[in-house]
Design an enzyme around this catalytic site. Structure first.
Site, PDB file in Angstrom:
ATOM      1  N   GLU A 110      -6.224   1.897  -8.129  1.00  0.00           N
ATOM      2  CA  GLU A 110      -5.201   2.177  -7.107  1.00  0.00           C
ATOM      3  C   GLU A 110      -4.483   3.508  -7.420  1.00  0.00           C
ATOM      4  O   GLU A 110      -4.090   3.756  -8.564  1.00  0.00           O
ATOM      5  CB  GLU A 110      -4.174   1.039  -7.101  1.00  0.00           C
ATOM      6  CG  GLU A 110      -3.098   1.203  -6.043  1.00  0.00           C
ATOM      7  CD  GLU A 110      -2.058   0.078  -6.085  1.00  0.00           C
ATOM      8  OE1 GLU A 110      -1.887  -0.567  -7.144  1.00  0.00           O
ATOM      9  OE2 GLU A 110      -1.413  -0.146  -5.041  1.00  0.00           O
TER      10      GLU A 110
ATOM     11  N   LYS B 227      -3.189  -0.598   2.532  1.00  0.00           N
ATOM     12  CA  LYS B 227      -2.694  -1.799   1.817  1.00  0.00           C
ATOM     13  C   LYS B 227      -1.794  -2.648   2.716  1.00  0.00           C
ATOM     14  O   LYS B 227      -0.818  -2.151   3.273  1.00  0.00           O
ATOM     15  CB  LYS B 227      -1.942  -1.322   0.576  1.00  0.00           C
ATOM     16  CG  LYS B 227      -1.391  -2.395  -0.337  1.00  0.00           C
ATOM     17  CD  LYS B 227      -0.853  -1.714  -1.602  1.00  0.00           C
ATOM     18  CE  LYS B 227      -0.216  -2.680  -2.582  1.00  0.00           C
ATOM     19  NZ  LYS B 227       0.206  -1.992  -3.828  1.00  0.00           N
TER      20      LYS B 227
ATOM     21  N   CYS C 156      -4.417  -4.058  -4.658  1.00  0.00           N
ATOM     22  CA  CYS C 156      -3.502  -4.608  -5.676  1.00  0.00           C
ATOM     23  C   CYS C 156      -2.775  -5.902  -5.289  1.00  0.00           C
ATOM     24  O   CYS C 156      -3.338  -6.966  -5.326  1.00  0.00           O
ATOM     25  CB  CYS C 156      -2.534  -3.545  -6.160  1.00  0.00           C
ATOM     26  SG  CYS C 156      -1.740  -4.085  -7.697  1.00  0.00           S
TER      27      CYS C 156
HETATM   28  N1  LIG Z   1       0.510  -1.989  -7.332  1.00  0.00           N
HETATM   29  C1  LIG Z   1       0.913  -3.214  -7.062  1.00  0.00           C
HETATM   30  O1  LIG Z   1       0.843  -3.675  -5.946  1.00  0.00           O
HETATM   31  N2  LIG Z   1       1.419  -3.898  -8.128  1.00  0.00           N
HETATM   32  C2  LIG Z   1       2.123  -5.104  -7.986  1.00  0.00           C
HETATM   33  C3  LIG Z   1       2.118  -5.916  -9.218  1.00  0.00           C
HETATM   34  C4  LIG Z   1       1.088  -6.992  -9.177  1.00  0.00           C
HETATM   35  O2  LIG Z   1       0.665  -7.407  -8.101  1.00  0.00           O
HETATM   36  O3  LIG Z   1       0.696  -7.442 -10.248  1.00  0.00           O
END
Ligand SMILES: NC(=O)NCCC(=O)O
Length: 412
Positions: free
Chosen positions: A141, A216, A253
């Site tokens: 990401e 996203k 993510c």
């Molecule tokens: N980049 C992101 O969405 N991180 C959120 C933390 C997670 O989902 O573990």
């Protein structure tokens, strides 16, 4: 005795600081070195499952990939998921790669230099994928920048790029060179819509053209992941991209915590879903080996889970709004990228603290074989859930709860 235990505890604490697990790169390496071969095999069967009844096979690496990995100090590992032989269909084997990496320069360096240095670092890893015959490759990401969203400072928006600019162009050349589909997760600047910023994966086809993009869907508001300060909730739905090597999708993510997000990519026919991520140990590590694997099982597709590595520190301290002291880093991004298969098997994970390229062959026939075996799609009763969701979305929704009448009876 006490001294030994203290000594050991100190060693472990030091090892944990460098991102290793008691000095080991990954849980798999720790178990492999600590257990007898028979016990390790049995533990592996339980922890990472069997693919078509067998322990997952390792695939020999190309010499040129090995040379690049030792020259540029990144790990490279390769495995093979097989499927049963079918009478009416040929196997559909694709070679898939995922890359995890730390940033290169301090976050105080010029933004141009930081981005250029990451491009330069990732290039030999992509070359190693190309030399290994990888057909589809996905990066982590927002791979082209430090993960600065913890800071809430707006200046990091300068890293955002239009879909067809710097990082995409860089990867388009490599996609063409290696006849490889590349998934390019960036922070996107949408100039035509008032400079709106998105968290986007650009899908580059094996001839170097842009097939499309996915933005996203779900934005975290947890811990230091203050990402809603920077970019908007995606507006591209759940696209599946039909590439020369299979139907792929990207669940970016935090979307991995949302089973309906995974489901939607499955309903649109994905055979491989990538989950490019950035997440830290304290927040999510116990969830990491479970969620993607469960999605692969529930939706009868392969998943490639990618997490960045290292600790990124920022110039100005920030707080997490939890009363704890201010700090200048997110914590440790624990890598541990891996693949999961629809038959509940998965590869060992890459290192917890080193850059790495993980490659896996996958016979995509396994997706339909698992649908036929378990029938999750056929037995899903989607109409029940469609009705419930339609009700739930109404302002006057009331949860369907049937109480024990004795609970509310006055005792005499
Ligand atoms: N980049 C992101 O969405 N991180 C959120 C933390 C997670 O989902 O573990």
């Amino acid at each position: 005795m006490e001294t030994t235990r203290n000594g050991q505890a100190k060693e472990e604490a030091a090892a944990a600081r460098d991102g290793s697990i008691c000095g080991y790169e990954s849980l798999d390496r720790l178990l492999c070195d600590s257990l007898s071969p028979q016990v390790f095999q049995e533990v592996s069967r339980l922890l990472i499952g069997l693919n078509c009844g067998r322990i997952l096979e390792a695939v020999p690496l190309a010499d040129s990939a090995k040379a690049l990995s030792s020259e540029c100090n990144f790990d490279v590992q390769a495995f093979r998921f097989t499927a049963d032989k079918e009478l009416l269909r040929e196997p559909r084997v694709v070679r898939v790669g995922i890359i995890q990496n730390s940033i290169v320069l301090p976050t105080t360096a010029s933004f141009v230099d930081q981005k250029r240095a990451i491009h330069q670092k990732v290039k030999p890893m992509i070359d190693a994928a190309g030399a290994s015959g990888v057909n589809i490759l996905c990066l982590q990401e927002a791979w082209m920048m430090p993960f600065a969203f913890c800071t809430r400072e707006k200046r990091w928006c300068e890293f955002a790029e239009p879909v067809d600019e710097e990082s995409t162009r860089f990867l388009q050349d490599l996609a063409k060179k290696y006849n490889m589909v590349i998934v390019n997760p960036i922070l996107e600047r949408d100039v035509n819509h008032g400079e709106t910023i998105w968290n986007t994966a650009v899908i580059i086809g094996n001839h170097g053209s842009i097939i499309g993009k996915h933005r996203k869907n779900h934005i975290p508001r947890v811990g230091d992941f203050n990402e809603s300060t920077y970019y908007m909730e995606g507006n591209t739905g759940h696209p599946v991209f039909e590439t020369a090597f299979g139907k792929i999708a990207v669940n970016i993510c935090y979307g991995r915590h949302h089973p309906l997000n995974w489901l939607a990519f499955g309903l649109n026919g994905a055979e491989i879903v990538f989950n490019p991520s950035a997440t830290v140990g304290e927040l999510s590590e116990p969830m990491w080996p479970i969620e993607a694997r469960n999605a692969a099982i529930a939706n009868s597709y392969f998943v490639g889970s990618i997490n960045r590595v290292g600790t990124e520190t920022f110039p100005n301290p920030f707080t997490s709004g939890d009363g704890k002291p201010q700090h200048i880093d997110f914590g440790h991004f624990y890598g541990s990228s891996h693949f999961s298969a629809p038959d509940a098997s998965c590869t060992p994970s890459l290192s917890r603290h080193r850059d790495g390229l993980l490659i896996s062959d996958m016979d995509l026939n396994l997706c339909r074989q698992l649908k036929d075996k378990w029938g999750f799609r056929m037995t899903s009763r989607y109409n029940l859930y469609a009705d419930l969701l339609a009700q739930y979305l109404k302002p006057d929704f009331e949860p369907q709860v049937i109480s024990d009448p004795l609970l509310h009876k006055k005792s005499s």
